[in-house]
Design an enzyme around this catalytic site. Sequence first.
Site, PDB file in Angstrom:
ATOM      1  N   SER A  23      43.703  45.621  34.087  1.00 49.99           N
ATOM      2  CA  SER A  23      43.212  45.170  35.393  1.00 49.99           C
ATOM      3  C   SER A  23      41.956  45.902  35.834  1.00 49.99           C
ATOM      4  O   SER A  23      41.794  47.104  35.572  1.00 49.99           O
ATOM      5  CB  SER A  23      44.298  45.383  36.458  1.00 49.99           C
ATOM      6  OG  SER A  23      45.462  44.669  36.137  1.00 49.99           O
ATOM      7  N   HIS A  63      50.314  44.328  41.834  1.00 49.68           N
ATOM      8  CA  HIS A  63      51.207  44.630  40.709  1.00 49.68           C
ATOM      9  C   HIS A  63      52.382  45.504  41.140  1.00 49.68           C
ATOM     10  O   HIS A  63      53.500  45.341  40.629  1.00 49.68           O
ATOM     11  CB  HIS A  63      50.423  45.300  39.585  1.00 49.68           C
ATOM     12  CG  HIS A  63      49.516  44.360  38.839  1.00 49.68           C
ATOM     13  ND1 HIS A  63      49.997  43.369  38.021  1.00 49.68           N
ATOM     14  CD2 HIS A  63      48.158  44.258  38.805  1.00 49.68           C
ATOM     15  CE1 HIS A  63      48.977  42.701  37.507  1.00 49.68           C
ATOM     16  NE2 HIS A  63      47.854  43.222  37.955  1.00 49.68           N
TER      17      HIS A  63
END
Length: 536
Positions: free
Chosen positions: A372, A466
């Site tokens: 990410s 997340h």
Amino acid sequence: MTPAPIPSPSNPGSRPELVAVTRVTGAGPGPGRAQWERQLGPEMVRWPLLWAQRQKAAALLILRRGSLAPGRCWSSSSSSRGPDMDDILRRTVAALPPYETREKPPALLEGPSREFVQFYRGLEAAGRPAFLTKLAAEYGAEHGLVSELCGRVTEARGRDLGALLQAEDRLRHSLTPRYKLLVNHISRLEGGVKFIVDLRADLLRSLESKTADSPQLREMNGILKMLLSDWFSIGFLNLERITWQSSCDLLQKISEYEAVHPVRNWADIKRRVGPYRRCYVFTHNAMPREPLVVLHVALTEDISKNIQAIVRCGHSPELSEDVNKITTAIFYSISSSQRGLQGVELGNYLIKQVVKELKGEFPHMNQFSSLSPIPGFTTWLLGTLSVHIKEGKRNQIFTELEYKEIQDVIEGPVLETLKRLLTTNEWVRSDKLVRVLEMPLMRLCAWYLYGEKHRGAALNPVANFHLQNGAVIWRLNWLADTSPRGLSSSSGMMANYRYFLENTNHNSVQYLRTRHIEASEQILSLVTQCQKISKL
């Protein structure tokens, strides 16, 4: 004998004097207006003159814009006699039905709903905030009735439970804004749900840009979000895998909506849906052929630490997959394609559904992780440097050895020069500076992800996403994205958020309830070092 044609704006040539009067407005040389008034009289001149002026204004408008606004036909009649905002709202927004008929489904007012949609689409972008403001302010709940029913609820508290519940139900009914009924009617039209999604996108843009902002608009945004959350709940969504055999228009939309790692060309998108890659989308039956959220996955043998190896060096589309080499799924890009669905839970459901899909396809797969970006880190770091510079703090970020090594590499005041180099991304041109900055920037980034908070949650939006899903901040990767965008966003660093399937539910509940962040030993060690060394 043939009768003379009737003079009209569409037929100015039927009267020579009308052609001449048209020239008064600037269409060509001709006598002045005063002369024509003397010859024909002021009333004879007045209506063709006004018509000509309108025609000239319309022509100039078309020239400036290049084309007419979508869904609008410019004419003298529509410009002078078309419905205004008040008129259209009076005709299309129905009154709240009486409480006694609350259980009867309201008739679908298709005509007014279509008229509202057509009018709104015909508005220019600059006019929509004012229209939405008027809709929210003047067609919400009836505050007088709400106040009266609040009093009845208070009175009913001393009576039996049935009377109290009925009074509360009446109050609940009265709190329904009138525009909510219109929204429900529009949602039943073909393309109506997509229209509501786009309308909320306009509303969000107005609120964020402060073009229009009011308590009523914010309330409308909340009501639309609640309705869309119901309409787009997991039970109504379809999971689809995108392949090179998918329709061209769907592949084109996937390419356009990619917000994390832009697609360069058709060959690029072909690799991203080819061997050792997966692309999944959520769709909705009310918005056919329209991806709502897109997830790109790389199938690998280990957890990736560099994005270039994924998006730049894909496998040949003709290559067959070796199932034995696929043990890990890397979620390297997730993008929402509909601005109007902001805040509606979609991405977390998509990841969970994709994990089930992949486990079914590869039962031996045992590692699930993201790779990410860390948007906002460089901005946060530059702000931290600015504060230390302003307060005259020579070195409360680096160790003495780090400070000296940086000083030996760059010229000028350390913090000021470093801030400039980070702003321009020039620091990556020096191998020595890259080596010296690795540990302090990794340390600061770990703190940014773990320690910087907003209302108790992680400040970084990707980390917050997340962590809500139950992932663990597992690893920071140095120079994982050296693209200009990656350097400007996060000084080239990326993060792995690891999904341990047996713990995701527990981690998610803990984070949502107590804001506890699960992190690996690497992250916690860097955070501890940052707390000891840097005075943030």
